[in-house]
Every structure is written in C-alpha cells, then in structure tokens.
Design a protein around this motif. Structure first.
Motif, PDB file in Angstrom:
ATOM      1  N   ASP A 161      40.339 114.599 105.448  1.00  0.00           N
ATOM      2  CA  ASP A 161      40.109 115.142 104.114  1.00  0.00           C
ATOM      3  C   ASP A 161      38.849 114.543 103.491  1.00  0.00           C
ATOM      4  OD1 ASP A 161      42.319 116.679 104.350  1.00  0.00           O
ATOM      5  OD2 ASP A 161      43.596 115.461 103.055  1.00  0.00           O
ATOM      6  N   ASN A 162      38.684 113.235 103.661  1.00  0.00           N
ATOM      7  CA  ASN A 162      37.517 112.580 103.088  1.00  0.00           C
ATOM      8  C   ASN A 162      36.230 113.097 103.718  1.00  0.00           C
ATOM      9  OD1 ASN A 162      38.863 111.107 101.246  1.00  0.00           O
ATOM     10  ND2 ASN A 162      38.541 109.120 102.192  1.00  0.00           N
ATOM     11  N   THR A 163      36.251 113.384 105.019  1.00  0.00           N
ATOM     12  CA  THR A 163      35.068 113.895 105.707  1.00  0.00           C
ATOM     13  C   THR A 163      34.703 115.256 105.129  1.00  0.00           C
ATOM     14  OG1 THR A 163      35.738 112.733 107.701  1.00  0.00           O
ATOM     15  CG2 THR A 163      34.082 114.432 107.960  1.00  0.00           C
ATOM     16  N   LYS A 172      35.543 116.473 102.229  1.00  0.00           N
ATOM     17  CA  LYS A 172      35.140 116.272 100.835  1.00  0.00           C
ATOM     18  C   LYS A 172      33.711 115.736 100.768  1.00  0.00           C
ATOM     19  CE  LYS A 172      36.284 113.491  96.782  1.00  0.00           C
ATOM     20  NZ  LYS A 172      37.205 112.546  96.178  1.00  0.00           N
ATOM     21  N   ASP A 173      33.417 114.720 101.581  1.00  0.00           N
ATOM     22  CA  ASP A 173      32.077 114.116 101.581  1.00  0.00           C
ATOM     23  C   ASP A 173      31.009 115.108 101.990  1.00  0.00           C
ATOM     24  OD1 ASP A 173      33.144 110.805 102.718  1.00  0.00           O
ATOM     25  OD2 ASP A 173      33.148 111.731 100.728  1.00  0.00           O
ATOM     26  N   GLU A 174      31.300 115.909 103.029  1.00  0.00           N
ATOM     27  CA  GLU A 174      30.325 116.910 103.486  1.00  0.00           C
ATOM     28  C   GLU A 174      30.082 117.949 102.390  1.00  0.00           C
ATOM     29  OE1 GLU A 174      30.940 118.669 107.377  1.00  0.00           O
ATOM     30  OE2 GLU A 174      31.684 116.758 108.139  1.00  0.00           O
ATOM     31  N   ALA A 175      31.153 118.390 101.754  1.00  0.00           N
ATOM     32  CA  ALA A 175      31.017 119.387 100.684  1.00  0.00           C
ATOM     33  C   ALA A 175      30.213 118.815  99.510  1.00  0.00           C
ATOM     34  CB  ALA A 175      32.398 119.849 100.215  1.00  0.00           C
ATOM     35  N   LEU A 176      30.525 117.570  99.124  1.00  0.00           N
ATOM     36  CA  LEU A 176      29.800 116.940  98.020  1.00  0.00           C
ATOM     37  C   LEU A 176      28.322 116.762  98.339  1.00  0.00           C
ATOM     38  CD1 LEU A 176      32.376 114.284  96.781  1.00  0.00           C
ATOM     39  CD2 LEU A 176      31.582 116.290  95.530  1.00  0.00           C
ATOM     40  N   SER A 177      28.026 116.366  99.572  1.00  0.00           N
ATOM     41  CA  SER A 177      26.627 116.204  99.982  1.00  0.00           C
ATOM     42  C   SER A 177      25.886 117.533  99.885  1.00  0.00           C
ATOM     43  CB  SER A 177      26.535 115.670 101.415  1.00  0.00           C
ATOM     44  OG  SER A 177      27.085 114.389 101.484  1.00  0.00           O
ATOM     45  N   ALA A 178      26.529 118.600 100.356  1.00  0.00           N
ATOM     46  CA  ALA A 178      25.913 119.925 100.298  1.00  0.00           C
ATOM     47  C   ALA A 178      25.672 120.363  98.852  1.00  0.00           C
ATOM     48  CB  ALA A 178      26.803 120.942 101.015  1.00  0.00           C
ATOM     49  N   LEU A 179      26.643 120.117  97.991  1.00  0.00           N
ATOM     50  CA  LEU A 179      26.502 120.493  96.577  1.00  0.00           C
ATOM     51  C   LEU A 179      25.399 119.680  95.895  1.00  0.00           C
ATOM     52  CD1 LEU A 179      30.290 120.890  95.757  1.00  0.00           C
ATOM     53  CD2 LEU A 179      28.599 122.730  95.764  1.00  0.00           C
ATOM     54  N   GLU A 180      25.266 118.412  96.292  1.00  0.00           N
ATOM     55  CA  GLU A 180      24.183 117.587  95.744  1.00  0.00           C
ATOM     56  C   GLU A 180      22.828 118.131  96.162  1.00  0.00           C
ATOM     57  OE1 GLU A 180      25.800 113.570  96.855  1.00  0.00           O
ATOM     58  OE2 GLU A 180      24.678 112.991  95.064  1.00  0.00           O
ATOM     59  N   VAL A 181      22.719 118.557  97.420  1.00  0.00           N
ATOM     60  CA  VAL A 181      21.471 119.142  97.927  1.00  0.00           C
ATOM     61  C   VAL A 181      21.138 120.403  97.132  1.00  0.00           C
ATOM     62  CG1 VAL A 181      20.422 120.296  99.934  1.00  0.00           C
ATOM     63  CG2 VAL A 181      21.687 118.169 100.243  1.00  0.00           C
ATOM     64  N   LEU A 182      22.173 121.134  96.732  1.00  0.00           N
ATOM     65  CA  LEU A 182      21.970 122.354  95.947  1.00  0.00           C
ATOM     66  C   LEU A 182      21.643 122.066  94.480  1.00  0.00           C
ATOM     67  CD1 LEU A 182      24.866 124.518  97.431  1.00  0.00           C
ATOM     68  CD2 LEU A 182      22.412 124.819  97.821  1.00  0.00           C
ATOM     69  N   GLY A 183      21.637 120.764  94.118  1.00  0.00           N
ATOM     70  CA  GLY A 183      21.198 120.386  92.774  1.00  0.00           C
ATOM     71  C   GLY A 183      22.290 120.078  91.771  1.00  0.00           C
ATOM     72  N   TYR A 184      23.538 120.028  92.213  1.00  0.00           N
ATOM     73  CA  TYR A 184      24.634 119.710  91.285  1.00  0.00           C
ATOM     74  C   TYR A 184      24.828 118.200  91.199  1.00  0.00           C
ATOM     75  CZ  TYR A 184      25.710 124.650  91.435  1.00  0.00           C
ATOM     76  OH  TYR A 184      25.627 126.003  91.338  1.00  0.00           O
ATOM     77  N   LEU A 185      25.239 117.732  90.004  1.00  0.00           N
ATOM     78  CA  LEU A 185      25.513 116.312  89.814  1.00  0.00           C
ATOM     79  C   LEU A 185      26.772 115.932  90.578  1.00  0.00           C
ATOM     80  CD1 LEU A 185      24.874 116.020  85.971  1.00  0.00           C
ATOM     81  CD2 LEU A 185      23.401 115.185  87.792  1.00  0.00           C
ATOM     82  N   ARG A 186      26.754 114.756  91.221  1.00  0.00           N
ATOM     83  CA  ARG A 186      27.875 114.340  92.070  1.00  0.00           C
ATOM     84  C   ARG A 186      29.190 114.244  91.289  1.00  0.00           C
ATOM     85  NH1 ARG A 186      28.497 112.449  97.243  1.00  0.00           N
ATOM     86  NH2 ARG A 186      30.427 111.301  97.594  1.00  0.00           N
ATOM     87  N   LYS A 187      29.152 113.612  90.107  1.00  0.00           N
ATOM     88  CA  LYS A 187      30.390 113.438  89.326  1.00  0.00           C
ATOM     89  C   LYS A 187      30.998 114.792  88.973  1.00  0.00           C
ATOM     90  CE  LYS A 187      30.749 108.950  87.444  1.00  0.00           C
ATOM     91  NZ  LYS A 187      31.846 108.284  88.064  1.00  0.00           N
TER      92      LYS A 187
END
Length: 193
Positions: A145-147, A149-164
């Motif tokens: 699950d963490n993997t 989640k982490d991959e999705a968060l990394s992708a969203l950060e690349v797309l310009g969204y704030l991590r929090k």
C-alpha cells in the motif's frame, strides 16, 4: 495511576485543556490530534498518562486509547521524550504513526519537526516488531500500500500538486479502496484536486 479524567471542560487550548472534576481542575497536555477530536461540549472524558519527574508531575490527555498506546510506545524509544512524542502525534494521526513504523517509512517519521534521520530510524527499528504484533498488521500489505501511495504522490507532485494536499486526497482514496492501483489512485486524485 490515573487512567482517565472525566468532567467539565473549563478551558480548551491548542496544547492543553483544563477539566474540572468534582471541584478540582486538572491541566492535561494534549496533541493537536486530540484537540481536533475534542468537541466543544460541556463534559469530556480523556484517557491519561501521568509522567512523574523530580521537578514535575505532568498529565497528558488523549481522545482515544489507541493514541495513548502510541504515545507510550514512542516514549519507550531511547531519545524520545514526552514533548517529542506529543509533537509526533500533533503532526501525524496515531494510525499514520503506526503505518509509518510498520511500513518503515523513514521519510514520513522524519517529516515531523525535530526528528532527524537517525531518530526516525531508531523509532522504526525499536517499534516495528511491537507495532506489527500489537496491531496484527500484515507486513506485506503495508509495504504494498505504501509503495502505491508513494508512487501516486510522486506522480502528483511532478504534475505540480502540493504533497500535503495530494496526500489528504490519496489517503481518502486508499481508505475507501485499499487495493487501488497506482493508476486508479492518480486518476481519482486528479478528479478531487
């Protein structure tokens, strides 16, 4: 010695509350998590942890038994005192602390103010076995699950969204659908961000 205090809520601050219990006002130090869980109602029950030192007797209050349990687990780690444990529970929910330890998420633990890499690793090393045993967590499912989640968060950060901001949305998605794939998480998150 004192396991809980129940009484009239006299004062509520971000870091502490005063509860009047039969004419005696008890000052309880609380985390931001407990603060957010406390309703603004007249009567209140908080689970407590009493810390006795040479120069002070300090009461800590918790909205749930699980938060108190996590607090006590954190205190068992060398180098983590009550104020650091309270800071950790102010930054993360008890569930996030448990999942962070079980999933060996050093970055998550280290994201807490005042926690360095060595302390984060010590928390994980000291508590992982206890957390897996107490909360009956399957090690494989946590890391999977963490993997995702982490991959999705990394992708969203690349797309310009704030991590929090992205993390809140992703957590909601995973809560509703724990087996969601990375692609599914990203698609749903983009609709909600």
């Amino acid at each position: 010695m004192i396991t809980h205090i129940q009484g009239k809520l006299v004062e509520k601050n971000l870091t502490d509350v005063v509860i009047d219990c039969n004419g005696v006002g008890y000052l309880l130090n609380i985390s931001l998590h407990t603060y957010s869980e406390i309703p603004d109602k007249e009567f209140l029950k908080l689970y407590t942890h009493l810390q006795i030192k040479e120069d002070a007797h300090t009461l800590y209050g918790f909205s749930s038994l699980i938060e108190r349990e996590v607090f006590r687990l954190l205190l068992s780690v060398s180098g983590i005192g009550a104020s650091t444990a309270r800071t950790m529970l102010s930054s993360l929910t008890p569930k996030q602390v448990i999942e962070g330890v079980a999933g060996e998420d050093v970055a998550l633990i280290q994201s807490i103010k005042g926690i360095g890499a060595k302390t984060a690793q010590r928390v994980i090393i000291d508590l992982k076995d206890k957390v897996l045993k107490i909360y009956d967590i399957d090690e494989v499912s946590v890391s999977k699950d963490n993997t995702n989640k982490d991959e999705a968060l990394s992708a969203l950060e690349v797309l310009g969204y704030l991590r929090k901001q992205a993390e809140r949305v992703v957590d909601k998605i995973l809560k509703a659908e724990p087996e969601a794939t990375v692609e599914s998480i990203i698609k749903q998150a983009l609709k909600n961000l």
